[in-house]
Write a protein that holds these residues in place. Sequence first.
Motif: not given
Length: 143
Positions: A36-37, A61-63
């Motif tokens: 995510k970062e 995002t990582d979503d």
Amino acid sequence: MILLISIVGTGRVGASIAFLCVSHGLDDVLLVNRTKEKAIGESLDVASAIPADSKFSVRGTDDYSELVGSDIVVIAASVGVYTKDRSENIHYQVEMIKDIAEKIKQYCPSAIVLIVSNPLDVLTYYFQKTSEFPRFKVIGIGI
């Protein structure tokens, strides 16, 4: 009409594609990465190319659920495993693309998918078979 262009993989290729999209005024961009970062950091870097008065946005995002509404999804992802010979990575890359295909099928089944990851032909084939998208909606692009 504003399009949502999503890019899966925020390494050099994914970040470069995002920069080109926003610098040419190509609508909203979503960057998705397993970290995510990294996705957020790249989105902040890319956002600096957008004029202050622009109606477009860039976010990271990582979503994968944030892919909902994506019109175009570019896959520039790769596995974090590197070996002496690229052919040794094929198994890992195929498993990665199958996982991504399932998520794209779930969250944005009407998107057009552009694949730029390697090995291009293999990953394009497995993406299309796993997602069950029509052939004309899954496009492998390479040089």
